[in-house]
Design a protein around this motif. Structure first.
Motif, PDB file in Angstrom:
ATOM      1  N   THR A   1       0.848  -1.185   0.000  1.00  0.00           N
ATOM      2  CA  THR A   1       0.000   0.000   0.000  1.00  0.00           C
ATOM      3  C   THR A   1       0.889   1.242   0.000  1.00  0.00           C
ATOM      4  O   THR A   1       2.108   1.165   0.256  1.00  0.00           O
ATOM      5  CB  THR A   1      -0.899   0.026   1.236  1.00  0.00           C
ATOM      6  N   GLY A   2       0.280   2.393  -0.242  1.00  0.00           N
ATOM      7  CA  GLY A   2       1.041   3.624  -0.192  1.00  0.00           C
ATOM      8  C   GLY A   2       1.671   3.863   1.163  1.00  0.00           C
ATOM      9  O   GLY A   2       2.803   4.344   1.274  1.00  0.00           O
ATOM     10  N   GLU A   3       0.949   3.515   2.221  1.00  0.00           N
ATOM     11  CA  GLU A   3       1.479   3.679   3.573  1.00  0.00           C
ATOM     12  C   GLU A   3       2.682   2.783   3.804  1.00  0.00           C
ATOM     13  O   GLU A   3       3.701   3.206   4.378  1.00  0.00           O
ATOM     14  CB  GLU A   3       0.392   3.378   4.603  1.00  0.00           C
ATOM     15  N   GLN A   4       2.598   1.527   3.351  1.00  0.00           N
ATOM     16  CA  GLN A   4       3.733   0.613   3.485  1.00  0.00           C
ATOM     17  C   GLN A   4       4.911   1.066   2.630  1.00  0.00           C
ATOM     18  O   GLN A   4       6.071   0.975   3.045  1.00  0.00           O
ATOM     19  CB  GLN A   4       3.301  -0.803   3.083  1.00  0.00           C
ATOM     20  N   LEU A   5       4.607   1.550   1.450  1.00  0.00           N
ATOM     21  CA  LEU A   5       5.650   2.001   0.534  1.00  0.00           C
ATOM     22  C   LEU A   5       6.416   3.177   1.118  1.00  0.00           C
ATOM     23  O   LEU A   5       7.656   3.192   1.115  1.00  0.00           O
ATOM     24  CB  LEU A   5       5.008   2.390  -0.799  1.00  0.00           C
ATOM     25  N   THR A   6       5.714   4.153   1.646  1.00  0.00           N
ATOM     26  CA  THR A   6       6.393   5.336   2.179  1.00  0.00           C
ATOM     27  C   THR A   6       7.124   5.037   3.478  1.00  0.00           C
ATOM     28  O   THR A   6       8.147   5.673   3.777  1.00  0.00           O
ATOM     29  CB  THR A   6       5.373   6.465   2.410  1.00  0.00           C
ATOM     30  N   ALA A   7       6.620   4.076   4.259  1.00  0.00           N
ATOM     31  CA  ALA A   7       7.281   3.730   5.514  1.00  0.00           C
ATOM     32  C   ALA A   7       8.664   3.156   5.293  1.00  0.00           C
ATOM     33  O   ALA A   7       9.516   3.193   6.190  1.00  0.00           O
ATOM     34  CB  ALA A   7       6.424   2.735   6.300  1.00  0.00           C
TER      35      ALA A   7
ATOM     36  N   PRO B   1       3.810  20.965  -9.808  1.00  0.00           N
ATOM     37  CA  PRO B   1       4.399  19.865 -10.582  1.00  0.00           C
ATOM     38  C   PRO B   1       3.656  18.552 -10.379  1.00  0.00           C
ATOM     39  O   PRO B   1       3.128  18.275  -9.302  1.00  0.00           O
ATOM     40  CB  PRO B   1       5.827  19.777 -10.041  1.00  0.00           C
ATOM     41  N   PHE B   2       3.628  17.770 -11.438  1.00  0.00           N
ATOM     42  CA  PHE B   2       3.077  16.416 -11.403  1.00  0.00           C
ATOM     43  C   PHE B   2       4.240  15.485 -11.732  1.00  0.00           C
ATOM     44  O   PHE B   2       4.704  15.433 -12.853  1.00  0.00           O
ATOM     45  CB  PHE B   2       1.958  16.277 -12.441  1.00  0.00           C
ATOM     46  N   VAL B   3       4.724  14.761 -10.715  1.00  0.00           N
ATOM     47  CA  VAL B   3       5.943  13.969 -10.846  1.00  0.00           C
ATOM     48  C   VAL B   3       5.607  12.481 -10.897  1.00  0.00           C
ATOM     49  O   VAL B   3       4.871  11.972 -10.041  1.00  0.00           O
ATOM     50  CB  VAL B   3       6.913  14.243  -9.674  1.00  0.00           C
ATOM     51  N   VAL B   4       6.141  11.791 -11.889  1.00  0.00           N
ATOM     52  CA  VAL B   4       5.913  10.358 -12.047  1.00  0.00           C
ATOM     53  C   VAL B   4       7.213   9.613 -11.760  1.00  0.00           C
ATOM     54  O   VAL B   4       8.294  10.024 -12.227  1.00  0.00           O
ATOM     55  CB  VAL B   4       5.435  10.025 -13.479  1.00  0.00           C
ATOM     56  N   THR B   5       7.121   8.542 -10.989  1.00  0.00           N
ATOM     57  CA  THR B   5       8.314   7.749 -10.702  1.00  0.00           C
ATOM     58  C   THR B   5       7.931   6.293 -10.481  1.00  0.00           C
ATOM     59  O   THR B   5       6.752   5.934 -10.473  1.00  0.00           O
ATOM     60  CB  THR B   5       9.068   8.306  -9.473  1.00  0.00           C
ATOM     61  N   GLY B   6       8.923   5.461 -10.298  1.00  0.00           N
ATOM     62  CA  GLY B   6       8.712   4.024 -10.091  1.00  0.00           C
ATOM     63  C   GLY B   6      10.031   3.373  -9.739  1.00  0.00           C
ATOM     64  O   GLY B   6      10.897   3.992  -9.122  1.00  0.00           O
TER      65      GLY B   6
ATOM     66  N   ALA C   1      14.706   5.374  -3.110  1.00  0.00           N
ATOM     67  CA  ALA C   1      15.446   6.571  -3.518  1.00  0.00           C
ATOM     68  C   ALA C   1      14.676   7.357  -4.568  1.00  0.00           C
ATOM     69  O   ALA C   1      14.643   8.599  -4.545  1.00  0.00           O
ATOM     70  CB  ALA C   1      16.826   6.189  -4.050  1.00  0.00           C
ATOM     71  N   ASN C   2      14.048   6.659  -5.502  1.00  0.00           N
ATOM     72  CA  ASN C   2      13.281   7.346  -6.537  1.00  0.00           C
ATOM     73  C   ASN C   2      12.079   8.077  -5.940  1.00  0.00           C
ATOM     74  O   ASN C   2      11.771   9.211  -6.327  1.00  0.00           O
ATOM     75  CB  ASN C   2      12.806   6.344  -7.591  1.00  0.00           C
ATOM     76  N   LEU C   3      11.399   7.428  -5.000  1.00  0.00           N
ATOM     77  CA  LEU C   3      10.233   8.063  -4.386  1.00  0.00           C
ATOM     78  C   LEU C   3      10.637   9.282  -3.575  1.00  0.00           C
ATOM     79  O   LEU C   3       9.982  10.336  -3.636  1.00  0.00           O
ATOM     80  CB  LEU C   3       9.496   7.051  -3.513  1.00  0.00           C
ATOM     81  N   LEU C   4      11.717   9.161  -2.817  1.00  0.00           N
ATOM     82  CA  LEU C   4      12.183  10.306  -2.034  1.00  0.00           C
ATOM     83  C   LEU C   4      12.517  11.480  -2.954  1.00  0.00           C
ATOM     84  O   LEU C   4      12.098  12.619  -2.701  1.00  0.00           O
ATOM     85  CB  LEU C   4      13.410   9.919  -1.211  1.00  0.00           C
ATOM     86  N   ALA C   5      13.258  11.221  -4.018  1.00  0.00           N
ATOM     87  CA  ALA C   5      13.622  12.294  -4.952  1.00  0.00           C
ATOM     88  C   ALA C   5      12.398  12.888  -5.619  1.00  0.00           C
ATOM     89  O   ALA C   5      12.313  14.111  -5.841  1.00  0.00           O
ATOM     90  CB  ALA C   5      14.599  11.758  -5.997  1.00  0.00           C
ATOM     91  N   ALA C   6      11.424  12.037  -5.954  1.00  0.00           N
ATOM     92  CA  ALA C   6      10.203  12.527  -6.598  1.00  0.00           C
ATOM     93  C   ALA C   6       9.437  13.478  -5.685  1.00  0.00           C
ATOM     94  O   ALA C   6       8.952  14.531  -6.121  1.00  0.00           O
ATOM     95  CB  ALA C   6       9.316  11.351  -7.001  1.00  0.00           C
TER      96      ALA C   6
END
Length: 328
Positions: free
Chosen positions: A28-34, A107-112, A126-131
């Motif tokens: 989930t988004g919560e798990q991903l960001t944690a 901005p609308f930032v796309v990452t993965g 790292a990609n999510l943090l930078a995004a």
């Protein structure tokens, strides 16, 4: 002030595996960001929206535009930027579609990610943090949709996925990255011109509008083109080099151009279609003279998205030609 995070699945959110089925389960988004060190320390909190778990190869225009609508509501409600996580397979196309219709300065930032969390050295955190850092930066305003990957910032107009497995897969062949994230700080080094957003057609218009893509190959028999006018409203030709096709395809393409918009692009993925250098049957001079439209520097995938958006919005040939000249 918040950053709105929308999650669509993809490698960045995969965890665990099923014997014989590969990595399939979703965070989930919560798990991903944690799992992202330093993310909780940023000044802007995240407003998380779990959209759906879908491989990016299975995304649709409708799904992407639903995210755009939800992101627009989030920005109107006070979000200073948007981040979308998804699979990388169609990321360059998703980002371009968003860029064409995104009406806000935020901005609308796309990452993965290319390496899922079960592997050593996953790149998703790292990609999510930078995004998020880019989405929160005033420097990224008025730049439309961006792809942030491997601490590089790419304009949606130019970005391409260039490698099937490398964590450095995204590049912008015609421009290079427009910025970098250095020690957590986005540095925008180039600011490409941004054009007015295009209108979003109703879902039923999308569903009724089909644009085919034909990649020209050596000794192409053209059979795939014979019935395209019966099933599609437009065609993009991914031609050789600067816009060439076999001589025997020039006439059938000219016939198609009389009944639908046919956009001429280069299958190389960088550089421009020419207008007045080469002559003879199947050359760019010949094809444009037969009514094909010059896609300029648009690659075939982005040209298809633009043409479908314009046709679904009711654009005529003159308007399509103008938009290709402006955005190509």
């Amino acid at each position: 002030m918040t950053i709105a995070l929308f999650t669509l699945g993809g490698t960045i959110s995969m965890a665990g595996d099923s014997p014989g089925a590969g990595v399939v389960s979703r965070l989930t988004g919560e798990q991903l960001t944690a799992a992202v060190p330093g993310l909780a320390d940023l000044a802007e909190p995240l407003e998380i929206h779990d959209v759906q778990a879908a491989p990016s190869a299975s995304l649709s225009f409708a799904t992407v535009l639903d995210v755009v609508a939800a992101a627009s509501r989030a920005v109107t409600g006070g979000a200073t930027g948007v981040v979308l996580t998804q699979g990388t397979d169609s990321m360059e196309e998703t980002a371009w579609l968003v860029d064409l219709v995104w009406p806000h300065p935020e901005p609308f930032v796309v990452t993965g990610a290319m390496r899922n969390p079960t592997l050593a050295g996953p790149d998703g955190p790292a990609n999510l943090l930078a995004a998020v850092q880019v989405a929160a930066s005033p420097e990224a305003r008025e730049l439309g949709a961006l792809v942030v990957f491997a601490e590089e910032v790419h304009a949606a107009r130019w970005v391409r996925k260039q490698h099937s497995t490398s964590t450095g897969t995204f590049g912008s062949p015609n421009l290079g990255p427009m910025g970098q994230v250095v020690e957590g700080v986005p540095r925008i080094l180039a600011r490409p011109s941004r054009h007015a957003p295009l209108p979003q057609p109703a879902v039923e218009r999308w569903e009724a509008t089909r644009v085919a893509l034909h990649t020209v190959v050596l000794d192409d028999d053209g059979l795939l083109l014979e019935r395209v006018a019966d099933t599609h409203q437009g065609l993009v030709v991914a031609a050789f080099g600067v816009g060439h096709v076999p001589a025997w395809l020039a006439e059938p393409l000219g016939e198609l151009a009389r009944v639908m918009p046919v956009v001429l692009t280069s299958r190389t993925g960088s550089g421009s279609v020419l207008e007045q250098t080469y002559g003879g049957p199947g050359s760019e001079i010949d094809l444009l003279g037969r009514g094909l439209l010059n896609g300029g520097m648009l690659d075939p995938y982005k040209a298809r998205i633009l043409l479908r958006l314009l046709l679904a919005s009711g654009a005529d040939r003159e308007r399509i030609t103008e938009e290709l000249a402006l955005r190509g």
